[in-house]
Design an enzyme around this catalytic site. Structure first.
Site, short mmCIF file in Angstrom:
data_model
loop_
_atom_site.label_atom_id
_atom_site.label_comp_id
_atom_site.label_asym_id
_atom_site.label_seq_id
_atom_site.Cartn_x
_atom_site.Cartn_y
_atom_site.Cartn_z
N CYS A 115 0.82 -1.23 0.00
CA CYS A 115 0.00 0.00 0.00
C CYS A 115 0.84 1.27 0.00
CB CYS A 115 -0.95 0.00 1.19
SG CYS A 115 -2.16 -1.32 1.12
N HIS A 253 -3.16 7.56 2.16
CA HIS A 253 -3.57 6.24 1.69
C HIS A 253 -4.93 5.94 2.30
CE1 HIS A 253 -3.95 2.07 0.94
NE2 HIS A 253 -3.64 1.68 2.17
N ASN A 283 -10.13 0.43 -0.21
CA ASN A 283 -8.67 0.50 -0.12
C ASN A 283 -8.09 -0.07 -1.42
OD1 ASN A 283 -5.96 0.02 0.36
ND2 ASN A 283 -6.25 -0.78 2.42
O1 UT7 Z 1 -3.82 -0.73 3.70
C1 UT7 Z 1 -2.78 -1.34 4.34
C2 UT7 Z 1 -2.91 -1.47 5.79
N1 UT7 Z 1 -4.19 -1.96 6.20
C3 UT7 Z 1 -4.85 -1.30 7.12
O2 UT7 Z 1 -4.42 -0.24 7.51
C4 UT7 Z 1 -6.09 -1.91 7.68
C5 UT7 Z 1 -6.10 -1.73 9.16
N2 UT7 Z 1 -7.20 -2.37 9.84
C6 UT7 Z 1 -8.49 -1.95 9.79
O3 UT7 Z 1 -8.83 -1.10 9.00
C7 UT7 Z 1 -9.46 -2.52 10.79
O4 UT7 Z 1 -8.75 -3.23 11.76
C8 UT7 Z 1 -10.54 -3.44 10.18
C9 UT7 Z 1 -11.54 -2.61 9.39
C10 UT7 Z 1 -9.90 -4.47 9.27
C11 UT7 Z 1 -11.30 -4.15 11.27
O5 UT7 Z 1 -11.86 -3.21 12.17
P1 UT7 Z 1 -11.64 -3.36 13.75
O6 UT7 Z 1 -12.39 -2.28 14.38
O7 UT7 Z 1 -10.16 -3.43 14.00
O8 UT7 Z 1 -12.36 -4.72 14.06
P2 UT7 Z 1 -11.76 -6.05 14.70
O9 UT7 Z 1 -10.87 -6.76 13.74
O10 UT7 Z 1 -11.25 -5.75 16.06
O11 UT7 Z 1 -13.07 -6.89 14.86
C12 UT7 Z 1 -14.17 -6.47 15.72
C13 UT7 Z 1 -15.31 -7.42 15.50
C14 UT7 Z 1 -14.90 -8.90 15.57
O12 UT7 Z 1 -15.98 -9.64 16.15
P3 UT7 Z 1 -15.94 -10.03 17.71
O13 UT7 Z 1 -14.70 -10.87 17.87
O14 UT7 Z 1 -15.87 -8.74 18.47
O15 UT7 Z 1 -17.22 -10.76 17.88
C15 UT7 Z 1 -14.79 -9.30 14.13
O16 UT7 Z 1 -14.96 -10.67 13.93
O17 UT7 Z 1 -15.86 -7.25 14.19
C16 UT7 Z 1 -15.90 -8.51 13.50
N3 UT7 Z 1 -15.74 -8.27 12.08
C17 UT7 Z 1 -16.76 -7.99 11.27
N4 UT7 Z 1 -18.08 -7.87 11.51
C18 UT7 Z 1 -18.87 -7.57 10.46
C19 UT7 Z 1 -14.58 -8.26 11.36
N5 UT7 Z 1 -14.86 -7.97 10.08
C20 UT7 Z 1 -16.21 -7.81 10.01
C21 UT7 Z 1 -17.08 -7.51 8.95
N6 UT7 Z 1 -18.40 -7.40 9.23
N7 UT7 Z 1 -16.66 -7.32 7.68
#
Ligand code: UT7
Length: 326
Positions: A115, A253, A283
């Site tokens: 990225c 980004h 993204n």
């Molecule tokens: O571009 C290069 C670098 N990449 C990035 O910078 C991406 C960085 N990461 C992110 O943008 C975020 O971490 C995400 C958008 C990927 C995820 O958001 P988050 O707030 O960090 O969520 P999380 O991974 O902590 O997950 C929270 C909850 C989990 O459920 P439980 O364990 O709390 O029950 C996940 O399983 O959200 C769940 N979850 C979803 N729920 C609905 C994860 N993905 C989804 C989804 N829809 N698509």
């Protein structure tokens, strides 16, 4: 006389097909509300059958040449950032070079920095120009991440999109690219990767087709990204003796609206001075910065003479920032 490089034109291309959050609700256990709230994304574009990285890169490059009032014959360097090349070799840059009708013998190569690829490519082209190795460069970020997504993994398939952006960079006696700050740290590579490559052989991929797909420990990447981008924008301010709030436009980004908001806060900028396209593009990895730049140039927000800060964080980890007088 000091030699600098300046941006002379921008261009971009998005594949026609738009995939909405509602469509993804039918594929994985997710919701439009979750995706909007946690990422800021409402929709993304996805390439058509048979449409490749070189195709969309060529369209973006043509638009940038048009905006610059130049033709491919005027370009002597092409640097293309991608993690989704069309072929193992030659580089996608070579494919784009022939499609554009660039002069044979001009320099063309790819850069892989995930990225952060566009920031790495822009710095590379700037150095070629400042040291006399090139006069005019096309710098392209182009990605077809839809091809390397596991469409059953809700943690990644809702985030990424396809697209391409490009700039024409030109030798100038007036400062354009003011400073670039690149960094890499491979120690946390497993947090975000596609854990397969040709050196592992196709048998490995046959054993586990998911090895060819993006894996991401999103929340861990998120935390490192916020911390690291905060540090690199601070580095830019310090290196250039700039006050908080001195930047006209942050062109980040487009990974996640919450990461962009955290970086804007660090810079003392309101969100009105951040170019946001993640809602419509998702993204797009190395393409996201030149895409966002082109959108804001074409809608008249970014104007000549303004101070822009471009920044990115990606797999590697790689990260970097570039200060630009537009
Ligand atoms: O571009 C290069 C670098 N990449 C990035 O910078 C991406 C960085 N990461 C992110 O943008 C975020 O971490 C995400 C958008 C990927 C995820 O958001 P988050 O707030 O960090 O969520 P999380 O991974 O902590 O997950 C929270 C909850 C989990 O459920 P439980 O364990 O709390 O029950 C996940 O399983 O959200 C769940 N979850 C979803 N729920 C609905 C994860 N993905 C989804 C989804 N829809 N698509």
């Amino acid at each position: 006389m000091t030699i600098y490089s300046r941006i002379r034109g921008t261009g971009s291309y998005l594949p026609e097909r738009v995939v909405t959050n509602a469509e993804l609700e039918a594929l994985v256990d997710t919701s439009d509300q979750w995706i909007r709230e946690r990422t800021g994304i409402a929709e993304r574009h996805v390439v058509a059958e048979g449409e490749g990285c070189g195709d969309i890169a060529t369209r973006a490059a043509e638009a940038a040449l048009d905006a610059a009032g130049l033709t491919a014959a005027d370009i002597d360097l092409l640097v293309l950032a991608t993690s989704t090349p069309d072929q193992i070799f030659p580089s996608t840059a070579c494919l784009v070079q022939q499609r554009l009708g660039m002069r044979g013998g001009a320099i063309a190569f790819d850069i892989a920095a995930a990225c952060s690829g566009f920031i790495f490519a822009l710095d590379t082209a700037d150095r070629f120009i400042r040291t006399g190795g090139a006069r005019r460069a096309l710098v392209i970020g182009a990605e077809t991440f839809s091809r390397i997504l596991n469409w059953e993994d809700r943690g990644t398939c809702v985030i990424f999109g396809d697209g391409a952006g490009a700039v024409v960079l030109e030798r100038s006696d007036r400062p354009g690219i003011l400073s670039s700050h690149l960094h890499t740290d491979g120690r946390q590579e497993p947090l975000l990767n596609v854990p397969w490559g040709v050196s592992q052989g196709s048998e490995a991929l046959l054993r586990d087709p998911l090895a060819g797909k993006v894996t991401m420990r999103g929340n861990e990447v998120f935390k490192v990204a916020v911390r690291t981008l905060g540090a690199v924008v601070e580095e830019v301010l310090q290196a250039n003796d700039l006050e908080y709030g001195a930047i006209d436009w942050l062109v980040p980004h487009q990974a996640n609206i919450r990461i962009m908001a955290a970086t804007a806060r660090k810079l003392g900028l309101p969100m009105e001075r951040v170019v946001v396209t993640v809602d419509r593009h998702g993204n797009t990895s190395a393409a996201s910065i030149p895409l966002a730049l082109d959108v804001a140039v074409r809608d008249g927000r970014i104007r000549p003479g303004q101070l822009l800060l471009l920044e990115a964080f990606g797999a590697g980890f790689t990260w970097g920032a570039t200060l630009v007088r537009y």
